[in-house]
Design a protein around this motif. Structure first.
Motif, short mmCIF file in Angstrom:
data_model
loop_
_atom_site.label_atom_id
_atom_site.label_comp_id
_atom_site.label_asym_id
_atom_site.label_seq_id
_atom_site.Cartn_x
_atom_site.Cartn_y
_atom_site.Cartn_z
N SER A 90 -43.49 112.56 60.40
CA SER A 90 -43.00 111.37 59.70
C SER A 90 -43.14 111.53 58.19
CB SER A 90 -43.78 110.13 60.16
OG SER A 90 -45.15 110.25 59.83
N THR A 119 -35.51 107.27 60.46
CA THR A 119 -36.36 106.30 59.76
C THR A 119 -36.27 104.89 60.33
OG1 THR A 119 -34.68 105.55 58.19
CG2 THR A 119 -35.88 107.54 57.60
N SER A 121 -36.11 101.42 58.33
CA SER A 121 -35.65 101.22 56.95
C SER A 121 -35.83 99.78 56.49
CB SER A 121 -34.18 101.60 56.84
OG SER A 121 -33.99 102.95 57.24
N SER A 175 -40.73 107.94 60.58
CA SER A 175 -40.42 108.00 59.16
C SER A 175 -39.97 106.62 58.66
CB SER A 175 -39.34 109.04 58.88
OG SER A 175 -39.84 110.35 59.05
N TRP A 177 -37.87 104.57 55.31
CA TRP A 177 -37.06 104.61 54.09
C TRP A 177 -37.27 103.33 53.30
CZ3 TRP A 177 -33.42 101.28 52.06
CH2 TRP A 177 -32.63 101.76 51.00
#
Length: 381
Positions: A90, A119, A121, A175, A177
């Motif tokens: 990540s 991601t 987000s 992950s 953003w």
């Protein structure tokens, strides 16, 4: 009910019910007919009814929709830097922000194509006032950033978002953003807002700020469009700022921007992901004990990465020369490209209005100005 329920995307267990609730909505029908013009409604509806996870929705539907957007409204997407990232890892992607939907969608398409973790987000709740937009954003793994709150509520909301970002990165291996500042850049000047970094750091507790950021694996991201499909729509706000007036958005302005960004012509698009910030954070920690100075230095490091790796297009160089009445970058574009840009300028705004004309040109020229600050800035033909 957990502390994140008010902002989080759907859990996979909630996805199918959410999809069934929007399956007959005109916006969903329009999206699917755009993506699959030769497929009967009953076929994609049946497929949606069999979808039970965000990943399946993203891979089988959203990914295909973005490919169609690229096909219809661009000359293609290129990428660089993704090969440096590790699979099953990540990252916290901090990006400049040009388009409401496409910036993060194109990043996720690129991550998927490179076999990397996609991601969750951040998205402002002002963009999802309509119920259908809220549901679609939650289906696309967006989490909500609440806007226009009183100071005390804003502080509490920021703490929850900070904890949620840590939860995603550290505990769910997801992950994330976030844009480098609240809202999109209107004038082409990309700059990291220290308030965003302070918000992310809220979950650090007593841990040193830079040590905490190292754990999050920050990756600066630079995204550039040859043509900004919402360039003319950004002009009223810039005009108001030039007159030192308070700008008030039209009722459906965000929605118009959202749709225009998706369907408007962009020509070429490039995304570059920078190196994971690590040694830089060690250096900042060694040089500054003051947290505010550390945050300030980190913002500069992110800016340096984004601005130096920003892909410049002929439109940027043309705008610079037109704005400054020079031929300085004439080797970077053809006469035909210049004529096309000038025609766009005349069609999109009242070119006789000097403030509008300069604002429009500056939006495209500022990335050149910013890159010229760096000695190693490359302006290859």
């Amino acid at each position: 009910m957990t502390k994140f329920d008010a902002i989080r995307p759907y859990y996979d267990s909630e996805v199918n019910e959410a999809l069934r609730s929007v399956i007959n909505h005109p916006m969903m029908k329009a999206m699917m007919n755009f993506t699959y013009p030769d497929v009967g409604d009953e076929i994609w509806q049946e497929q949606l009814k069999r979808t039970h996870s965000i990943r399946d929705f993203q891979v089988n539907f959203v990914y295909e929709s973005i490919q169609k957007v690229l096909q219809k409204s661009s000359d293609g997407l290129t990428t660089s830097g993704f090969e440096k990232l590790e699979p099953n890892t990540s990252y916290l992607f901090i990006s400049n922000h040009r388009d409401i939907i496409l910036d993060t969608s194109l990043l996720n398409v690129s991550l998927f194509d490179h076999g990397l973790v996609m991601t969750a987000s951040a998205i402002g709740d002002n963009l999802v006032q309509k119920d259908i937009l809220l549901k679609l954003s939650r289906l696309n793994r967006n989490f909500l950033v609440k806007r226009n709150l009183p100071p005390r509520e804003l502080l509490q909301s920021s703490k929850v978002i900070s904890e949620y970002i840590y939860q995603l990165l550290a505990k769910e291996n997801r992950s994330v953003w976030v844009a480098q500042k609240e809202g999109r850049t209107k004038d082409g000047n990309d700059a990291t807002h220290q308030g965003v970094l302070k918000m992310i750091a809220m979950a650090a507790g007593k841990e040193n700020c830079m040590d905490y950021f190292r754990k999050l694996r920050i990756v600066p991201v630079s995204i550039s469009y040859e043509y900004d499909p919402t360039d003319a729509l950004k002009m009223p706000q810039l005009l108001a700022q030039a007159k030192d007036e308070v700008y008030v958005k039209e009722k459906n302005e965000d929605f118009v921007n959202l749709i225009s960004g998706i369907i408007g012509q962009k020509k070429r698009i490039h995304i570059h992901v920078g190196d994971v910030l690590d040694r830089e954070l060690e250096n900042i920690k060694a040089e500054n004990e003051n947290v505010n100075k550390q945050i300030q230095a980190l913002a500069q490091v992110i800016d340096d990465s984004i601005l130096q790796s920003y892909k410049l297009w002929p439109t940027n160089f043309i705008a610079y020369d037109l704005l400054n009445e020079t031929q300085f970058f004439s080797d970077q574009y053809s006469e035909k490209e210049k004529q096309l840009f000038e025609r766009r300028l005349e069609m999109r705004i009242d070119a006789d209005n000097d403030t509008l004309r300069k604002g429009f040109l500056a939006m495209y020229a500022n990335p050149v100005v910013n890159k010229m600050r760096y000695e190693n800035a490359g302006f290859e033909s």
